[in-house]
Design a protein around this motif. Structure first.
Motif, PDB file in Angstrom:
ATOM      1  N   SER A  20      24.078  39.773  14.876  1.00 41.57           N
ATOM      2  CA  SER A  20      24.613  40.955  14.180  1.00 41.57           C
ATOM      3  C   SER A  20      23.930  41.158  12.830  1.00 41.57           C
ATOM      4  O   SER A  20      24.001  42.241  12.255  1.00 41.57           O
ATOM      5  N   SER A  21      23.262  40.126  12.327  1.00 43.53           N
ATOM      6  CA  SER A  21      22.492  40.228  11.087  1.00 43.53           C
ATOM      7  C   SER A  21      21.208  39.426  11.269  1.00 43.53           C
ATOM      8  O   SER A  21      21.189  38.210  11.061  1.00 43.53           O
ATOM      9  N   TYR A  22      20.145  40.103  11.667  1.00 40.13           N
ATOM     10  CA  TYR A  22      18.867  39.455  11.956  1.00 40.13           C
ATOM     11  C   TYR A  22      18.298  38.818  10.692  1.00 40.13           C
ATOM     12  O   TYR A  22      18.330  39.416   9.612  1.00 40.13           O
ATOM     13  N   ALA A  23      17.781  37.610  10.823  1.00 42.84           N
ATOM     14  CA  ALA A  23      17.124  36.927   9.703  1.00 42.84           C
ATOM     15  C   ALA A  23      15.614  37.005   9.893  1.00 42.84           C
ATOM     16  O   ALA A  23      15.110  36.818  11.008  1.00 42.84           O
ATOM     17  N   THR A  24      14.886  37.308   8.833  1.00 37.85           N
ATOM     18  CA  THR A  24      13.435  37.354   8.905  1.00 37.85           C
ATOM     19  C   THR A  24      12.927  36.033   9.472  1.00 37.85           C
ATOM     20  O   THR A  24      13.361  34.973   9.066  1.00 37.85           O
ATOM     21  N   GLY A  25      12.023  36.116  10.421  1.00 35.71           N
ATOM     22  CA  GLY A  25      11.496  34.911  11.049  1.00 35.71           C
ATOM     23  C   GLY A  25      12.114  34.612  12.392  1.00 35.71           C
ATOM     24  O   GLY A  25      11.669  33.739  13.113  1.00 35.71           O
ATOM     25  N   SER A  29      16.456  47.927  24.818  1.00 37.06           N
ATOM     26  CA  SER A  29      16.805  48.966  23.833  1.00 37.06           C
ATOM     27  C   SER A  29      15.648  49.402  22.946  1.00 37.06           C
ATOM     28  O   SER A  29      15.834  49.724  21.773  1.00 37.06           O
ATOM     29  N   GLY A  30      14.432  49.397  23.477  1.00 29.60           N
ATOM     30  CA  GLY A  30      13.283  49.881  22.718  1.00 29.60           C
ATOM     31  C   GLY A  30      12.646  48.846  21.809  1.00 29.60           C
ATOM     32  O   GLY A  30      11.683  49.147  21.102  1.00 29.60           O
ATOM     33  N   ALA A  80      15.246  42.370   7.863  1.00 31.06           N
ATOM     34  CA  ALA A  80      16.356  41.437   7.676  1.00 31.06           C
ATOM     35  C   ALA A  80      17.670  42.203   7.640  1.00 31.06           C
ATOM     36  O   ALA A  80      17.733  43.327   7.145  1.00 31.06           O
ATOM     37  N   GLU A  81      18.701  41.592   8.190  1.00 31.13           N
ATOM     38  CA  GLU A  81      20.068  42.112   8.231  1.00 31.13           C
ATOM     39  C   GLU A  81      20.265  43.248   9.236  1.00 31.13           C
ATOM     40  O   GLU A  81      21.338  43.850   9.278  1.00 31.13           O
ATOM     41  N   THR A  82      19.246  43.541  10.058  1.00 30.19           N
ATOM     42  CA  THR A  82      19.406  44.550  11.103  1.00 30.19           C
ATOM     43  C   THR A  82      20.400  44.037  12.145  1.00 30.19           C
ATOM     44  O   THR A  82      20.348  42.869  12.544  1.00 30.19           O
ATOM     45  N   ASP A  83      21.288  44.909  12.596  1.00 27.56           N
ATOM     46  CA  ASP A  83      22.278  44.548  13.610  1.00 27.56           C
ATOM     47  C   ASP A  83      21.649  44.691  14.997  1.00 27.56           C
ATOM     48  O   ASP A  83      21.374  45.795  15.452  1.00 27.56           O
ATOM     49  N   LEU A  84      21.416  43.565  15.655  1.00 30.31           N
ATOM     50  CA  LEU A  84      20.853  43.559  17.007  1.00 30.31           C
ATOM     51  C   LEU A  84      21.900  43.131  18.039  1.00 30.31           C
ATOM     52  O   LEU A  84      21.560  42.745  19.154  1.00 30.31           O
ATOM     53  N   SER A  85      23.170  43.208  17.671  1.00 35.10           N
ATOM     54  CA  SER A  85      24.227  42.741  18.571  1.00 35.10           C
ATOM     55  C   SER A  85      24.360  43.600  19.829  1.00 35.10           C
ATOM     56  O   SER A  85      24.989  43.176  20.791  1.00 35.10           O
ATOM     57  N   GLY A  86      23.755  44.761  19.845  1.00 34.82           N
ATOM     58  CA  GLY A  86      23.771  45.609  21.034  1.00 34.82           C
ATOM     59  C   GLY A  86      22.484  45.517  21.838  1.00 34.82           C
ATOM     60  O   GLY A  86      22.292  46.262  22.796  1.00 34.82           O
ATOM     61  N   VAL A  87      21.603  44.588  21.469  1.00 33.15           N
ATOM     62  CA  VAL A  87      20.312  44.451  22.138  1.00 33.15           C
ATOM     63  C   VAL A  87      20.311  43.160  22.958  1.00 33.15           C
ATOM     64  O   VAL A  87      20.650  42.096  22.448  1.00 33.15           O
TER      65      VAL A  87
END
Length: 106
Positions: A34-39, A60-61, A90-97
């Motif tokens: 839900s909060s992507y970390a760089t790396g 999802s693209g 960083a902090e992108t929500d990928l919980s739907g991917v």
């Protein structure tokens, strides 16, 4: 787009021990953080004590790759990329991917 193959055995940065029997394959579908970390983020393959190779497909693209230098015995570090080909912020929500990881090991 052509498919290219790359020998990743040397990218694991660790010796690969010989085991009795053929390597097994595990396919695991996970949702992103839900909060992507760089790396990247880690995907643990509990069924293995040692992963020898793997790859990942994102939905999802997004696209994804495995960072073998920062992977370990039974976990793979997954790096997510946007459609533009740059690492997700960083902090992108990928919980739907969904990310489908295919791992080979023992």
């Amino acid at each position: 787009m052509a498919i290219t193959w790359e020998d990743i055995k040397g990218k694991l940065d660790r010796p690969i021990g010989r085991k009795a029997g053929a390597p097994k394959v595990i396919v695991k579908r996970v949702v992103g953080p839900s909060s992507y970390a760089t790396g990247g983020f880690d995907v643990t393959i509990e069924e293995f004590s040692e992963i020898i190779a793997g790859f990942v497909v994102a939905g999802s693209g997004y696209t994804a790759d495995i960072d073998f230098a920062n992977s370990d015995k039974n976990k793979l570090r997954v790096i997510a990329y946007s459609a533009a080909g740059t690492e997700v912020a960083a902090e992108t929500d990928l919980s739907g991917v969904y990310f489908t990881v295919i791992a080979f090991g023992w």
